[in-house]
Design an enzyme around this catalytic site. Sequence first.
Site, PDB file in Angstrom:
ATOM      1  N   THR A  41     -10.341  21.119  -4.955  1.00 20.01           N
ATOM      2  CA  THR A  41     -10.957  21.173  -6.296  1.00 20.01           C
ATOM      3  C   THR A  41     -12.464  20.949  -6.208  1.00 20.01           C
ATOM      4  O   THR A  41     -13.243  21.608  -6.897  1.00 20.01           O
ATOM      5  CB  THR A  41     -10.326  20.099  -7.217  1.00 20.01           C
ATOM      6  OG1 THR A  41      -8.922  20.325  -7.252  1.00 20.01           O
ATOM      7  CG2 THR A  41     -10.890  20.147  -8.616  1.00 20.01           C
ATOM      8  N   HIS A  44     -14.003  24.089  -5.215  1.00 20.27           N
ATOM      9  CA  HIS A  44     -14.101  25.029  -6.349  1.00 20.27           C
ATOM     10  C   HIS A  44     -15.334  24.706  -7.198  1.00 20.27           C
ATOM     11  O   HIS A  44     -16.063  25.600  -7.629  1.00 20.27           O
ATOM     12  CB  HIS A  44     -12.855  24.949  -7.241  1.00 20.27           C
ATOM     13  CG  HIS A  44     -11.636  25.553  -6.629  1.00 20.27           C
ATOM     14  ND1 HIS A  44     -11.564  26.877  -6.277  1.00 20.27           N
ATOM     15  CD2 HIS A  44     -10.443  25.017  -6.286  1.00 20.27           C
ATOM     16  CE1 HIS A  44     -10.379  27.131  -5.756  1.00 20.27           C
ATOM     17  NE2 HIS A  44      -9.683  26.008  -5.735  1.00 20.27           N
ATOM     18  N   HIS A  64     -12.913  12.817  -6.463  1.00 12.48           N
ATOM     19  CA  HIS A  64     -11.890  12.000  -7.133  1.00 12.48           C
ATOM     20  C   HIS A  64     -10.986  11.220  -6.185  1.00 12.48           C
ATOM     21  O   HIS A  64     -10.397  10.239  -6.587  1.00 12.48           O
ATOM     22  CB  HIS A  64     -11.048  12.864  -8.088  1.00 12.48           C
ATOM     23  CG  HIS A  64     -10.437  14.056  -7.450  1.00 12.48           C
ATOM     24  ND1 HIS A  64     -11.090  15.266  -7.380  1.00 12.48           N
ATOM     25  CD2 HIS A  64      -9.258  14.227  -6.810  1.00 12.48           C
ATOM     26  CE1 HIS A  64     -10.329  16.137  -6.741  1.00 12.48           C
ATOM     27  NE2 HIS A  64      -9.219  15.538  -6.379  1.00 12.48           N
ATOM     28  N   GLU A  65     -10.906  11.642  -4.920  1.00  6.67           N
ATOM     29  CA  GLU A  65     -10.026  10.910  -4.001  1.00  6.67           C
ATOM     30  C   GLU A  65     -10.804   9.773  -3.360  1.00  6.67           C
ATOM     31  O   GLU A  65     -11.896  10.005  -2.827  1.00  6.67           O
ATOM     32  CB  GLU A  65      -9.531  11.849  -2.892  1.00  6.67           C
ATOM     33  CG  GLU A  65      -8.750  13.034  -3.392  1.00  6.67           C
ATOM     34  CD  GLU A  65      -8.404  14.017  -2.272  1.00  6.67           C
ATOM     35  OE1 GLU A  65      -8.636  13.692  -1.080  1.00  6.67           O
ATOM     36  OE2 GLU A  65      -7.925  15.112  -2.583  1.00  6.67           O
ATOM     37  N   CYS A  94      -3.693   9.151 -21.532  1.00  7.41           N
ATOM     38  CA  CYS A  94      -4.149   8.484 -22.758  1.00  7.41           C
ATOM     39  C   CYS A  94      -3.281   7.288 -23.114  1.00  7.41           C
ATOM     40  O   CYS A  94      -3.698   6.419 -23.860  1.00  7.41           O
ATOM     41  CB  CYS A  94      -4.191   9.482 -23.916  1.00  7.41           C
ATOM     42  SG  CYS A  94      -2.559   9.939 -24.551  1.00  7.41           S
ATOM     43  N   CYS A 100       3.127  10.554 -22.588  1.00  2.23           N
ATOM     44  CA  CYS A 100       2.861   9.207 -22.056  1.00  2.23           C
ATOM     45  C   CYS A 100       3.930   8.223 -22.510  1.00  2.23           C
ATOM     46  O   CYS A 100       4.381   7.373 -21.749  1.00  2.23           O
ATOM     47  CB  CYS A 100       1.481   8.726 -22.492  1.00  2.23           C
ATOM     48  SG  CYS A 100       0.145   9.493 -21.568  1.00  2.23           S
ATOM     49  N   ARG A 201      -4.421  25.844  11.424  1.00  6.56           N
ATOM     50  CA  ARG A 201      -3.386  25.160  10.639  1.00  6.56           C
ATOM     51  C   ARG A 201      -1.979  25.391  11.200  1.00  6.56           C
ATOM     52  O   ARG A 201      -1.099  24.549  11.036  1.00  6.56           O
ATOM     53  CB  ARG A 201      -3.530  25.540   9.185  1.00  6.56           C
ATOM     54  CG  ARG A 201      -4.760  24.797   8.673  1.00  6.56           C
ATOM     55  CD  ARG A 201      -5.156  25.011   7.331  1.00  6.56           C
ATOM     56  NE  ARG A 201      -6.204  24.057   6.974  1.00  6.56           N
ATOM     57  CZ  ARG A 201      -6.777  24.045   5.797  1.00  6.56           C
ATOM     58  NH1 ARG A 201      -6.414  24.898   4.878  1.00  6.56           N
ATOM     59  NH2 ARG A 201      -7.714  23.154   5.522  1.00  6.56           N
ATOM     60  N   LEU A 262       3.924  23.876  -5.999  1.00  6.53           N
ATOM     61  CA  LEU A 262       2.690  23.109  -6.175  1.00  6.53           C
ATOM     62  C   LEU A 262       1.456  24.009  -6.152  1.00  6.53           C
ATOM     63  O   LEU A 262       0.498  23.781  -6.878  1.00  6.53           O
ATOM     64  CB  LEU A 262       2.550  22.063  -5.055  1.00  6.53           C
ATOM     65  CG  LEU A 262       1.268  21.225  -5.136  1.00  6.53           C
ATOM     66  CD1 LEU A 262       1.476  20.041  -6.059  1.00  6.53           C
ATOM     67  CD2 LEU A 262       0.806  20.747  -3.769  1.00  6.53           C
ATOM     68  N   GLY A 263       1.486  25.034  -5.298  1.00  2.00           N
ATOM     69  CA  GLY A 263       0.324  25.908  -5.102  1.00  2.00           C
ATOM     70  C   GLY A 263      -0.162  26.503  -6.422  1.00  2.00           C
ATOM     71  O   GLY A 263       0.645  26.832  -7.289  1.00  2.00           O
TER      72      GLY A 263
HETATM   73  P1  NAD Z   1      -5.296  24.732   1.027  1.00  2.00           P
HETATM   74  O1  NAD Z   1      -5.897  25.881   0.322  1.00  2.00           O
HETATM   75  O2  NAD Z   1      -6.080  23.973   2.017  1.00  2.00           O
HETATM   76  O3  NAD Z   1      -3.937  25.191   1.746  1.00  2.00           O
HETATM   77  C1  NAD Z   1      -3.277  26.388   1.496  1.00  2.00           C
HETATM   78  C2  NAD Z   1      -2.809  26.929   2.841  1.00  2.00           C
HETATM   79  O4  NAD Z   1      -2.011  28.093   2.602  1.00  2.00           O
HETATM   80  C3  NAD Z   1      -3.981  27.369   3.742  1.00  2.00           C
HETATM   81  O5  NAD Z   1      -3.899  26.704   4.988  1.00  2.00           O
HETATM   82  C4  NAD Z   1      -3.785  28.867   3.874  1.00  2.00           C
HETATM   83  O6  NAD Z   1      -4.170  29.366   5.132  1.00  2.00           O
HETATM   84  C5  NAD Z   1      -2.274  29.008   3.636  1.00  2.00           C
HETATM   85  N1  NAD Z   1      -1.862  30.350   3.234  1.00  2.00           N
HETATM   86  C6  NAD Z   1      -2.554  31.302   2.575  1.00  2.00           C
HETATM   87  N2  NAD Z   1      -1.824  32.417   2.442  1.00  2.00           N
HETATM   88  C7  NAD Z   1      -0.631  32.172   3.017  1.00  2.00           C
HETATM   89  C8  NAD Z   1       0.553  32.942   3.205  1.00  2.00           C
HETATM   90  N3  NAD Z   1       0.669  34.191   2.757  1.00  2.00           N
HETATM   91  N4  NAD Z   1       1.589  32.359   3.833  1.00  2.00           N
HETATM   92  C9  NAD Z   1       1.501  31.090   4.294  1.00  2.00           C
HETATM   93  N5  NAD Z   1       0.400  30.324   4.157  1.00  2.00           N
HETATM   94  C10 NAD Z   1      -0.641  30.857   3.530  1.00  2.00           C
HETATM   95  O7  NAD Z   1      -4.783  23.776  -0.135  1.00  2.00           O
HETATM   96  P2  NAD Z   1      -4.169  22.278  -0.187  1.00  2.00           P
HETATM   97  O8  NAD Z   1      -5.253  21.336  -0.521  1.00  2.00           O
HETATM   98  O9  NAD Z   1      -3.279  21.990   0.966  1.00  2.00           O
HETATM   99  O10 NAD Z   1      -3.284  22.466  -1.512  1.00  2.00           O
HETATM  100  C11 NAD Z   1      -2.148  23.306  -1.487  1.00  2.00           C
HETATM  101  C12 NAD Z   1      -2.009  24.091  -2.789  1.00  2.00           C
HETATM  102  O11 NAD Z   1      -1.700  23.190  -3.848  1.00  2.00           O
HETATM  103  C13 NAD Z   1      -3.288  24.819  -3.249  1.00  2.00           C
HETATM  104  O12 NAD Z   1      -2.899  26.040  -3.850  1.00  2.00           O
HETATM  105  C14 NAD Z   1      -3.862  23.885  -4.299  1.00  2.00           C
HETATM  106  O13 NAD Z   1      -4.641  24.563  -5.249  1.00  2.00           O
HETATM  107  C15 NAD Z   1      -2.605  23.344  -4.919  1.00  2.00           C
HETATM  108  N6  NAD Z   1      -2.707  22.032  -5.580  1.00  2.00           N
HETATM  109  C16 NAD Z   1      -1.958  21.865  -6.691  1.00  2.00           C
HETATM  110  C17 NAD Z   1      -1.947  20.634  -7.318  1.00  2.00           C
HETATM  111  C18 NAD Z   1      -1.070  20.449  -8.514  1.00  2.00           C
HETATM  112  O14 NAD Z   1      -1.157  19.399  -9.149  1.00  2.00           O
HETATM  113  N7  NAD Z   1      -0.235  21.421  -8.837  1.00  2.00           N
HETATM  114  C19 NAD Z   1      -2.711  19.570  -6.811  1.00  2.00           C
HETATM  115  C20 NAD Z   1      -3.450  19.780  -5.654  1.00  2.00           C
HETATM  116  C21 NAD Z   1      -3.432  21.003  -5.027  1.00  2.00           C
HETATM  117 ZN    ZN Z   2      -1.030  10.952 -23.000  1.00  2.00          ZN
END
Ligand code: NAD
Ligand code: ZN
Length: 343
Positions: A41, A44, A64-65, A94, A100, A201, A262-263
């Site tokens: 984030t 970004h 934030h971490e 909140c 909440c 990775r 999650l992604g």
């Molecule tokens: P990151 O972007 O470092 O890791 C994603 C990994 O996926 C990378 O290593 C990339 O090479 C790999 N990847 C890309 N295309 C691929 C494919 N086709 N097949 C297999 N692997 C592939 O991100 P991160 O910090 O480890 O976070 C993981 C995901 O979770 C991100 O999408 C992030 O945005 C998301 N996220 C969601 C939350 C939530 O609350 N939902 C919180 C944090 C992060």
């Molecule tokens: Zn709330």
Amino acid sequence: MKAILKENAGPGFIMKEVDKPQKLGPRDVLVKIRRASICGTDVHIYKWDEWSQSRIKPPLIVGHEMAGEVVEVGEAVTQVKVGDLVSAETHIPCEHCYQCKTGRMHVCKNLEILGVDRNGVFTEYAVIPETVLWKFSKEIPLDFASVMEPFGNAIHTALVTDLTGKKVLITGAGPIGLMAIQVAKAAGASLVITSEVDPLRIKMAKENGADIVIDPTKQDLIKSVYTITEDGVDILLEMSGNKKALEDGLKCVTMGGEASLLGIFGGSIDINLDSLVIMRGITVYGITGRRMFDTWKVADELLKSKKVDLSKVVTHVIPFDEWEKGFELMLNKKCGKVVLNLD
Ligand code: NAD
Ligand code: ZN
């Protein structure tokens, strides 16, 4: 005090002197930041992508971490005291909305995020409400306490399902996918297959205990998974935010299995829900943040007991002043987690 700021609308950050926070609200805590880690984030926001432009109001202290030490407390604070070591849930709920009040603070309607909606932790002292502070166990090193928040994402995603004796596919071995490999192992998964496209990775996925790592650009993921498992995997943990990974990942799940997502895909994607999910009876979980605070308790226990070892996920600990190097590593994906040391 020094802080890393998004000073103006546009790409990049700047490190500069800002005033140390003076006034604490009654339930606020002043935390001396000792470690802070860089999240996707933050990258970004650094790049100033579309999402950042719509959400971030500069000037803002980013980050934030963190792991830090309580140095001052507001007059009504009861949960922490000066000297306590704390990490923080970065989603500030909140405490009064429907979610909440019904045990779902992680999806609070009025959520504010540290370093996104209010000043964050890439600075020497940060004001954080006591509600979100987590006093971590003294056995946990600061470098690992700093990444408890993304570690919580891995735990939350993995443990909405029961992994005991189950075959698991993790798509994406970024920092969170890497942590999820270890969580799945600790939770008793019988087989952890990971798919990843990046050579560094792929190597890290092996180091973090994946039984099998598949590069879908070199091998057919679906064919490989069915050859290895016969019936497919029981559970998919989607941690790449890549459409192809999700689509193929769902195809790898056995009929009646589960998928925990999650992604972040960064917009709408076109997949065939009928054939991928509905007709195959797949249960899908959307995961955001961490459950407050059951996820944090599990994170603490797994780190304290060393059931999970983050030393192969945290690849870089660098001095705060060299933060630009940290962002360089993140931008080029030449790392796992990058931790900034403020001691
Ligand atoms: P990151 O972007 O470092 O890791 C994603 C990994 O996926 C990378 O290593 C990339 O090479 C790999 N990847 C890309 N295309 C691929 C494919 N086709 N097949 C297999 N692997 C592939 O991100 P991160 O910090 O480890 O976070 C993981 C995901 O979770 C991100 O999408 C992030 O945005 C998301 N996220 C969601 C939350 C939530 O609350 N939902 C919180 C944090 C992060
Ligand atoms: Zn709330």
